[in-house]
Design a protein around this motif. Structure first.
Motif, PDB file in Angstrom:
ATOM      1  N   VAL A 155      -7.518  -2.267  -4.498  1.00  0.00           N
ATOM      2  CA  VAL A 155      -7.911  -1.421  -5.633  1.00  0.00           C
ATOM      3  C   VAL A 155      -8.249  -2.293  -6.840  1.00  0.00           C
ATOM      4  O   VAL A 155      -9.261  -2.080  -7.526  1.00  0.00           O
ATOM      5  N   ALA A 156      -7.409  -3.292  -7.114  1.00  0.00           N
ATOM      6  CA  ALA A 156      -7.657  -4.182  -8.254  1.00  0.00           C
ATOM      7  C   ALA A 156      -8.969  -4.939  -8.087  1.00  0.00           C
ATOM      8  O   ALA A 156      -9.736  -5.093  -9.056  1.00  0.00           O
ATOM      9  N   LEU A 157      -9.253  -5.397  -6.870  1.00  0.00           N
ATOM     10  CA  LEU A 157     -10.512  -6.109  -6.626  1.00  0.00           C
ATOM     11  C   LEU A 157     -11.708  -5.172  -6.788  1.00  0.00           C
ATOM     12  O   LEU A 157     -12.743  -5.562  -7.344  1.00  0.00           O
TER      13      LEU A 157
ATOM     14  N   PRO B  53       0.820  -1.200   0.000  1.00  0.00           N
ATOM     15  CA  PRO B  53       0.000   0.000   0.000  1.00  0.00           C
ATOM     16  C   PRO B  53       0.859   1.257   0.000  1.00  0.00           C
ATOM     17  O   PRO B  53       2.062   1.220   0.250  1.00  0.00           O
ATOM     18  N   LEU B  54       0.227   2.377  -0.267  1.00  0.00           N
ATOM     19  CA  LEU B  54       0.930   3.644  -0.296  1.00  0.00           C
ATOM     20  C   LEU B  54       1.512   3.994   1.069  1.00  0.00           C
ATOM     21  O   LEU B  54       0.910   3.701   2.110  1.00  0.00           O
ATOM     22  N   ALA B  55       2.686   4.605   1.050  1.00  0.00           N
ATOM     23  CA  ALA B  55       3.287   5.084   2.285  1.00  0.00           C
ATOM     24  C   ALA B  55       2.353   6.096   2.937  1.00  0.00           C
ATOM     25  O   ALA B  55       1.808   6.974   2.276  1.00  0.00           O
ATOM     26  N   GLY B  56       2.159   5.953   4.228  1.00  0.00           N
ATOM     27  CA  GLY B  56       1.241   6.822   4.947  1.00  0.00           C
ATOM     28  C   GLY B  56      -0.095   6.177   5.228  1.00  0.00           C
ATOM     29  O   GLY B  56      -0.903   6.716   5.990  1.00  0.00           O
TER      30      GLY B  56
ATOM     31  N   ARG C  80     -18.111  -3.118 -14.983  1.00  0.00           N
ATOM     32  CA  ARG C  80     -19.224  -2.907 -15.908  1.00  0.00           C
ATOM     33  C   ARG C  80     -20.067  -1.683 -15.546  1.00  0.00           C
ATOM     34  O   ARG C  80     -21.087  -1.434 -16.187  1.00  0.00           O
ATOM     35  N   LEU C  81     -19.654  -0.956 -14.532  1.00  0.00           N
ATOM     36  CA  LEU C  81     -20.392   0.234 -14.102  1.00  0.00           C
ATOM     37  C   LEU C  81     -19.679   1.467 -14.648  1.00  0.00           C
ATOM     38  O   LEU C  81     -18.634   1.864 -14.153  1.00  0.00           O
ATOM     39  N   GLU C  82     -20.257   2.068 -15.678  1.00  0.00           N
ATOM     40  CA  GLU C  82     -19.570   3.116 -16.419  1.00  0.00           C
ATOM     41  C   GLU C  82     -19.304   4.367 -15.587  1.00  0.00           C
ATOM     42  O   GLU C  82     -18.336   5.088 -15.839  1.00  0.00           O
ATOM     43  N   HIS C  83     -20.142   4.670 -14.623  1.00  0.00           N
ATOM     44  CA  HIS C  83     -19.971   5.907 -13.867  1.00  0.00           C
ATOM     45  C   HIS C  83     -19.314   5.663 -12.509  1.00  0.00           C
ATOM     46  O   HIS C  83     -19.499   6.436 -11.573  1.00  0.00           O
ATOM     47  N   VAL C  84     -18.532   4.576 -12.411  1.00  0.00           N
ATOM     48  CA  VAL C  84     -17.764   4.285 -11.200  1.00  0.00           C
ATOM     49  C   VAL C  84     -16.285   4.205 -11.562  1.00  0.00           C
ATOM     50  O   VAL C  84     -15.916   3.584 -12.566  1.00  0.00           O
ATOM     51  N   GLU C  85     -15.446   4.830 -10.760  1.00  0.00           N
ATOM     52  CA  GLU C  85     -14.004   4.718 -10.944  1.00  0.00           C
ATOM     53  C   GLU C  85     -13.348   4.496  -9.590  1.00  0.00           C
ATOM     54  O   GLU C  85     -13.887   4.901  -8.552  1.00  0.00           O
ATOM     55  N   VAL C  86     -12.186   3.842  -9.606  1.00  0.00           N
ATOM     56  CA  VAL C  86     -11.467   3.521  -8.370  1.00  0.00           C
ATOM     57  C   VAL C  86     -10.030   3.991  -8.513  1.00  0.00           C
ATOM     58  O   VAL C  86      -9.370   3.714  -9.524  1.00  0.00           O
ATOM     59  N   HIS C  87      -9.543   4.711  -7.500  1.00  0.00           N
ATOM     60  CA  HIS C  87      -8.184   5.223  -7.502  1.00  0.00           C
ATOM     61  C   HIS C  87      -7.421   4.709  -6.289  1.00  0.00           C
ATOM     62  O   HIS C  87      -7.998   4.549  -5.205  1.00  0.00           O
ATOM     63  N   GLN C  88      -6.128   4.500  -6.458  1.00  0.00           N
ATOM     64  CA  GLN C  88      -5.278   4.271  -5.310  1.00  0.00           C
ATOM     65  C   GLN C  88      -4.931   5.628  -4.717  1.00  0.00           C
ATOM     66  O   GLN C  88      -4.495   6.542  -5.428  1.00  0.00           O
ATOM     67  N   GLY C  89      -5.135   5.780  -3.429  1.00  0.00           N
ATOM     68  CA  GLY C  89      -4.866   7.064  -2.812  1.00  0.00           C
ATOM     69  C   GLY C  89      -5.054   7.017  -1.309  1.00  0.00           C
ATOM     70  O   GLY C  89      -5.445   5.986  -0.739  1.00  0.00           O
TER      71      GLY C  89
ATOM     72  N   ALA D 255     -26.516   7.367  -7.800  1.00  0.00           N
ATOM     73  CA  ALA D 255     -25.588   8.502  -7.899  1.00  0.00           C
ATOM     74  C   ALA D 255     -25.233   8.777  -9.353  1.00  0.00           C
ATOM     75  O   ALA D 255     -25.263   7.884 -10.203  1.00  0.00           O
ATOM     76  N   ALA D 256     -24.859  10.010  -9.633  1.00  0.00           N
ATOM     77  CA  ALA D 256     -24.429  10.361 -10.986  1.00  0.00           C
ATOM     78  C   ALA D 256     -23.014   9.873 -11.255  1.00  0.00           C
ATOM     79  O   ALA D 256     -22.679   9.475 -12.374  1.00  0.00           O
ATOM     80  N   HIS D 257     -22.170   9.893 -10.223  1.00  0.00           N
ATOM     81  CA  HIS D 257     -20.779   9.502 -10.376  1.00  0.00           C
ATOM     82  C   HIS D 257     -20.274   9.002  -9.020  1.00  0.00           C
ATOM     83  O   HIS D 257     -20.598   9.592  -7.982  1.00  0.00           O
ATOM     84  N   VAL D 258     -19.501   7.922  -9.028  1.00  0.00           N
ATOM     85  CA  VAL D 258     -19.007   7.325  -7.791  1.00  0.00           C
ATOM     86  C   VAL D 258     -17.506   7.095  -7.932  1.00  0.00           C
ATOM     87  O   VAL D 258     -17.045   6.528  -8.922  1.00  0.00           O
ATOM     88  N   VAL D 259     -16.762   7.540  -6.924  1.00  0.00           N
ATOM     89  CA  VAL D 259     -15.316   7.342  -6.889  1.00  0.00           C
ATOM     90  C   VAL D 259     -14.957   6.575  -5.623  1.00  0.00           C
ATOM     91  O   VAL D 259     -15.373   6.968  -4.520  1.00  0.00           O
ATOM     92  N   GLY D 260     -14.201   5.502  -5.770  1.00  0.00           N
ATOM     93  CA  GLY D 260     -13.635   4.806  -4.628  1.00  0.00           C
ATOM     94  C   GLY D 260     -12.159   5.141  -4.517  1.00  0.00           C
ATOM     95  O   GLY D 260     -11.462   5.194  -5.528  1.00  0.00           O
ATOM     96  N   VAL D 261     -11.690   5.381  -3.297  1.00  0.00           N
ATOM     97  CA  VAL D 261     -10.277   5.635  -3.041  1.00  0.00           C
ATOM     98  C   VAL D 261      -9.802   4.663  -1.973  1.00  0.00           C
ATOM     99  O   VAL D 261     -10.451   4.515  -0.925  1.00  0.00           O
ATOM    100  N   GLU D 262      -8.680   4.008  -2.244  1.00  0.00           N
ATOM    101  CA  GLU D 262      -8.162   2.933  -1.382  1.00  0.00           C
ATOM    102  C   GLU D 262      -6.645   2.885  -1.525  1.00  0.00           C
ATOM    103  O   GLU D 262      -6.130   2.989  -2.643  1.00  0.00           O
ATOM    104  N   PRO D 263      -5.881   2.737  -0.429  1.00  0.00           N
ATOM    105  CA  PRO D 263      -4.416   2.757  -0.534  1.00  0.00           C
ATOM    106  C   PRO D 263      -3.774   1.434  -0.919  1.00  0.00           C
ATOM    107  O   PRO D 263      -2.630   1.426  -1.380  1.00  0.00           O
ATOM    108  N   HIS D 264      -4.466   0.302  -0.717  1.00  0.00           N
ATOM    109  CA  HIS D 264      -3.842  -0.988  -0.971  1.00  0.00           C
ATOM    110  C   HIS D 264      -4.058  -1.404  -2.430  1.00  0.00           C
ATOM    111  O   HIS D 264      -5.189  -1.522  -2.886  1.00  0.00           O
ATOM    112  N   PRO D 265      -2.975  -1.627  -3.192  1.00  0.00           N
ATOM    113  CA  PRO D 265      -3.126  -1.859  -4.639  1.00  0.00           C
ATOM    114  C   PRO D 265      -3.942  -3.096  -4.979  1.00  0.00           C
ATOM    115  O   PRO D 265      -4.671  -3.091  -5.971  1.00  0.00           O
TER     116      PRO D 265
END
Length: 265
Positions: free
Chosen positions: A108-110, A32-35, A117-126, A95-105
């Protein structure tokens, strides 16, 4: 952020999931990300934590409480510490748009696989304290048992000030250790955790209100309940409460109290 051990559990070491084969994240891949605050439950017992997510709040009382404050229909939602993305599809229904943020890579992949298949969902490592999001870009924040455990989470709260639009709401869901069945188990397992009064004073000083919710864990079997208790409590406490609860209850359920802390920006 970091999907810390739920509540104070990041102070306890843990090995790979001994109760469910193939459940631990690989330790050989980049970490995961430092911090990030390490989580011995979902990081090391991913499949068992999935059982816990499915068992928690089967009546949807937490969702109802949140909607009573701020519905997310047509809104931009941030699930902070999203883990495997368990809650992302639920938010995406309206929701119109959904963002997930998670530090463990690997989490994040899971989460990305779960929502591919959900076009208005994105996931970032952070990280909660360095969100990879623009200023004033979020209407509703959901942080369930991730990073925000009272004193010490101020850097993440400062980031919420930046990313939440005026009129938006942040929700932090955490244990209420004063009520229910799980509350006394938690107090016994983690006697050095911040006192409920200290936590309440902290959130009040940060401008948050409290909505208490009495919900439950409802498992398909006592074995499933026991496997979750083992990743949430120290071994000696887990062993005792599992045995006592099995003797006293005819069904694999546990009364579980939480606080929904929320703030309007």
């Amino acid at each position: 952020m970091g999907r810390p051990a739920r509540h104070a559990r990041h102070h306890r070491g843990a090995g790979a999931d001994a109760h469910r084969t193939g459940a631990a994240l690989s330790q050989a891949r980049p970490g995961p990300l430092a911090g990030a605050r390490p989580s011995p439950n979902i990081w090391h017992h991913t499949e068992t934590y999935e059982l816990e997510n499915r068992a928690f709040d089967p009546d949807g009382l937490v969702w109802t409480t949140m909607r009573g404050v701020r519905d997310w229909q047509g809104a931009a939602v941030l699930d902070l510490g999203c883990g495997t993305g368990f809650h992302l599809p639920y938010f995406s229904r309206t929701a119109a748009h959904v963002v997930g943020v998670e530090p463990h890579p690997e989490l994040v992949a899971l989460a990305r696989r779960r929502t591919r298949r959900l076009e208005h969902v994105e996931v970032h490592q952070g990280l909660a304290q360095r969100l990879p999001l623009p200023t004033d870009s979020v209407d509703v924040v959901h942080a369930r048992w991730a990073y925000f455990f009272g004193p010490g989470c101020e850097p993440g709260l400062a980031e919420l000030e930046r990313v939440v639009r005026p009129g938006g709401v942040a929700f932090v869901i955490d244990n209420d250790p004063t009520r229910g069945t799980f509350g006394p188990w938690f107090r016994e397992g983690f006697p050095d955790h911040h006192s409920p009064a200290t936590v309440a004073d902290f959130w009040a000083a940060q401008g948050f209100d409290r909505s208490p919710v009495m919900t439950r864990w409802a498992f398909d079997s006592f074995d499933d309940l026991a496997s979750v208790v083992r990743i949430e409590l120290p071994g000696h406490v887990a062993h005792r409460v599992i045995a006592e609860h099995r003797r006293s209850s005819p069904v694999p359920e546990v009364a579980y109290a939480v606080d929904v802390w929320w703030r309007r920006y």
